[in-house]
Design a protein around this motif. Sequence first.
Motif, PDB file in Angstrom:
ATOM      1  N   THR A 122      18.252  19.526  48.094  1.00  0.00           N
ATOM      2  CA  THR A 122      18.041  18.102  48.346  1.00  0.00           C
ATOM      3  C   THR A 122      19.046  17.269  47.557  1.00  0.00           C
ATOM      4  OG1 THR A 122      15.677  18.450  48.751  1.00  0.00           O
ATOM      5  CG2 THR A 122      16.386  16.207  48.192  1.00  0.00           C
ATOM      6  N   THR A 123      19.232  17.640  46.293  1.00  0.00           N
ATOM      7  CA  THR A 123      20.217  16.942  45.463  1.00  0.00           C
ATOM      8  C   THR A 123      21.604  17.033  46.086  1.00  0.00           C
ATOM      9  OG1 THR A 123      18.947  17.378  43.449  1.00  0.00           O
ATOM     10  CG2 THR A 123      21.297  16.885  43.177  1.00  0.00           C
ATOM     11  N   GLU A 124      21.982  18.225  46.528  1.00  0.00           N
ATOM     12  CA  GLU A 124      23.309  18.404  47.131  1.00  0.00           C
ATOM     13  C   GLU A 124      23.458  17.592  48.412  1.00  0.00           C
ATOM     14  OE1 GLU A 124      26.131  21.962  48.954  1.00  0.00           O
ATOM     15  OE2 GLU A 124      24.629  22.439  47.421  1.00  0.00           O
ATOM     16  N   ALA A 125      22.424  17.569  49.230  1.00  0.00           N
ATOM     17  CA  ALA A 125      22.484  16.809  50.483  1.00  0.00           C
ATOM     18  C   ALA A 125      22.638  15.318  50.208  1.00  0.00           C
ATOM     19  CB  ALA A 125      21.241  17.076  51.322  1.00  0.00           C
ATOM     20  N   ASN A 126      21.887  14.814  49.226  1.00  0.00           N
ATOM     21  CA  ASN A 126      22.000  13.385  48.883  1.00  0.00           C
ATOM     22  C   ASN A 126      23.382  13.049  48.331  1.00  0.00           C
ATOM     23  OD1 ASN A 126      19.347  12.818  49.649  1.00  0.00           O
ATOM     24  ND2 ASN A 126      18.531  13.170  47.594  1.00  0.00           N
ATOM     25  N   LEU A 127      23.895  13.892  47.456  1.00  0.00           N
ATOM     26  CA  LEU A 127      25.224  13.649  46.889  1.00  0.00           C
ATOM     27  C   LEU A 127      26.294  13.683  47.972  1.00  0.00           C
ATOM     28  CD1 LEU A 127      25.031  15.754  43.589  1.00  0.00           C
ATOM     29  CD2 LEU A 127      25.023  13.251  43.787  1.00  0.00           C
ATOM     30  N   THR A 128      26.156  14.604  48.906  1.00  0.00           N
ATOM     31  CA  THR A 128      27.122  14.690  50.005  1.00  0.00           C
ATOM     32  C   THR A 128      27.131  13.403  50.816  1.00  0.00           C
ATOM     33  OG1 THR A 128      26.908  17.097  50.156  1.00  0.00           O
ATOM     34  CG2 THR A 128      27.744  15.943  52.103  1.00  0.00           C
ATOM     35  N   ARG A 129      25.965  12.873  51.098  1.00  0.00           N
ATOM     36  CA  ARG A 129      25.893  11.638  51.876  1.00  0.00           C
ATOM     37  C   ARG A 129      26.441  10.451  51.083  1.00  0.00           C
ATOM     38  NH1 ARG A 129      19.980  10.924  54.239  1.00  0.00           N
ATOM     39  NH2 ARG A 129      21.036   9.144  55.255  1.00  0.00           N
ATOM     40  N   TYR A 156      17.240  28.467  39.175  1.00  0.00           N
ATOM     41  CA  TYR A 156      17.255  27.029  39.448  1.00  0.00           C
ATOM     42  C   TYR A 156      18.489  26.384  38.820  1.00  0.00           C
ATOM     43  CZ  TYR A 156      15.800  22.141  39.725  1.00  0.00           C
ATOM     44  OH  TYR A 156      15.751  20.802  39.983  1.00  0.00           O
ATOM     45  N   ALA A 157      18.773  26.712  37.551  1.00  0.00           N
ATOM     46  CA  ALA A 157      19.909  26.120  36.852  1.00  0.00           C
ATOM     47  C   ALA A 157      21.219  26.444  37.567  1.00  0.00           C
ATOM     48  CB  ALA A 157      19.950  26.617  35.408  1.00  0.00           C
ATOM     49  N   GLN A 158      21.356  27.687  38.012  1.00  0.00           N
ATOM     50  CA  GLN A 158      22.584  28.076  38.703  1.00  0.00           C
ATOM     51  C   GLN A 158      22.756  27.299  39.998  1.00  0.00           C
ATOM     52  OE1 GLN A 158      22.809  32.260  39.557  1.00  0.00           O
ATOM     53  NE2 GLN A 158      24.930  32.168  40.261  1.00  0.00           N
ATOM     54  N   ALA A 159      21.666  27.154  40.766  1.00  0.00           N
ATOM     55  CA  ALA A 159      21.735  26.430  42.039  1.00  0.00           C
ATOM     56  C   ALA A 159      22.002  24.948  41.812  1.00  0.00           C
ATOM     57  CB  ALA A 159      20.434  26.624  42.811  1.00  0.00           C
ATOM     58  N   PHE A 160      21.385  24.385  40.782  1.00  0.00           N
ATOM     59  CA  PHE A 160      21.577  22.966  40.486  1.00  0.00           C
ATOM     60  C   PHE A 160      23.020  22.695  40.076  1.00  0.00           C
ATOM     61  CE2 PHE A 160      21.452  19.170  37.846  1.00  0.00           C
ATOM     62  CZ  PHE A 160      20.660  18.308  38.598  1.00  0.00           C
ATOM     63  N   ASP A 161      23.537  23.507  39.163  1.00  0.00           N
ATOM     64  CA  ASP A 161      24.911  23.306  38.698  1.00  0.00           C
ATOM     65  C   ASP A 161      25.906  23.474  39.842  1.00  0.00           C
ATOM     66  OD1 ASP A 161      23.765  23.001  36.232  1.00  0.00           O
ATOM     67  OD2 ASP A 161      24.487  24.896  35.403  1.00  0.00           O
ATOM     68  N   ALA A 162      25.661  24.445  40.699  1.00  0.00           N
ATOM     69  CA  ALA A 162      26.585  24.723  41.795  1.00  0.00           C
ATOM     70  C   ALA A 162      26.643  23.589  42.808  1.00  0.00           C
ATOM     71  CB  ALA A 162      26.185  26.027  42.490  1.00  0.00           C
ATOM     72  N   ALA A 163      25.571  22.813  42.908  1.00  0.00           N
ATOM     73  CA  ALA A 163      25.527  21.732  43.900  1.00  0.00           C
ATOM     74  C   ALA A 163      26.651  20.726  43.670  1.00  0.00           C
ATOM     75  CB  ALA A 163      24.175  21.025  43.844  1.00  0.00           C
ATOM     76  N   PHE A 164      26.896  20.352  42.426  1.00  0.00           N
ATOM     77  CA  PHE A 164      27.925  19.358  42.122  1.00  0.00           C
ATOM     78  C   PHE A 164      29.322  19.887  42.457  1.00  0.00           C
ATOM     79  CE2 PHE A 164      24.304  18.159  39.580  1.00  0.00           C
ATOM     80  CZ  PHE A 164      24.291  16.776  39.638  1.00  0.00           C
ATOM     81  N   ALA A 165      29.583  21.110  42.026  1.00  0.00           N
ATOM     82  CA  ALA A 165      30.901  21.698  42.293  1.00  0.00           C
ATOM     83  C   ALA A 165      31.139  21.856  43.790  1.00  0.00           C
ATOM     84  CB  ALA A 165      31.019  23.049  41.586  1.00  0.00           C
ATOM     85  N   HIS A 166      30.094  22.223  44.527  1.00  0.00           N
ATOM     86  CA  HIS A 166      30.239  22.418  45.966  1.00  0.00           C
ATOM     87  C   HIS A 166      30.524  21.099  46.675  1.00  0.00           C
ATOM     88  CE1 HIS A 166      28.765  23.365  50.136  1.00  0.00           C
ATOM     89  NE2 HIS A 166      29.618  24.354  49.907  1.00  0.00           N
ATOM     90  N   VAL A 167      29.821  20.038  46.288  1.00  0.00           N
ATOM     91  CA  VAL A 167      30.048  18.730  46.907  1.00  0.00           C
ATOM     92  C   VAL A 167      31.463  18.253  46.612  1.00  0.00           C
ATOM     93  CG1 VAL A 167      29.377  16.296  46.916  1.00  0.00           C
ATOM     94  CG2 VAL A 167      27.617  18.074  46.896  1.00  0.00           C
ATOM     95  N   ALA A 168      31.891  18.377  45.367  1.00  0.00           N
ATOM     96  CA  ALA A 168      33.239  17.932  45.002  1.00  0.00           C
ATOM     97  C   ALA A 168      34.297  18.702  45.780  1.00  0.00           C
ATOM     98  CB  ALA A 168      33.460  18.107  43.502  1.00  0.00           C
TER      99      ALA A 168
END
Length: 218
Positions: A122-129, A156-168
């Motif tokens: 959800t965090t990754e989807a929001n950041l992407t938008r 959880y920590a790994q998935a959360f951290d990866a979200a930012f790098a993936h969006v960027a």
Amino acid sequence: MIHTPPSKDAVRGHGPSRRLILAALLAAPAGPVLARAAPVVTVLGDSITAGYGLPAASALPAQLQAELARRGRQVVVRGAGVSGDTTGGGLARLDFSVQDDTRVCVVALGGNDLLRGLDPKTTEANLTRIVSRLKARRMAVVLAAIRAPRAAGAGYAQAFDAAFAHVARTQGVTLAPDMLAGVAGVADLNQRDGIHPNARGAQIVARNLAPAVIRALG
């Protein structure tokens, strides 16, 4: 008194004095030379951006503007932080909070997603938008990552951290890999709640963000 009649050239407007005046006018600037306006950097964030518990002069926006000035970049840093905001909250108010004169937007959201244990997807989807909408408005973007503590659980920590790098990476924007590096978990750099940076902590956060903002400014 004897009045000398004007020459034919002077009457017709072609006398030497008139030519000199016209030449001078054409050579002069059309108007005053205006100083170039400083670019605007907007920080879209939560309570850390809003300066929770700090006077405005010590809050992150002011500290970031001062840090950029120390590095030779004269900008206006505008805070757009709302305490308690998640990435979803930032997305909902994006068009209102980030004004059209913004050249670089620092997206500093995600801390409250982490505190609430929201799904990293959800965090990754929001950041992407958020990022895609800012890019559509021709703004450069700095994505300021928040690192999850290991206490949140390794998966959880790994998935959360990866979200930012993936969006960027997928959006092609500048990543500030850990905006709270050197501050998170350090008692002397945080207020009594152990979450919000004090003035010294906010200064370090500004230092963490400054290189990425300079890259985005170009």
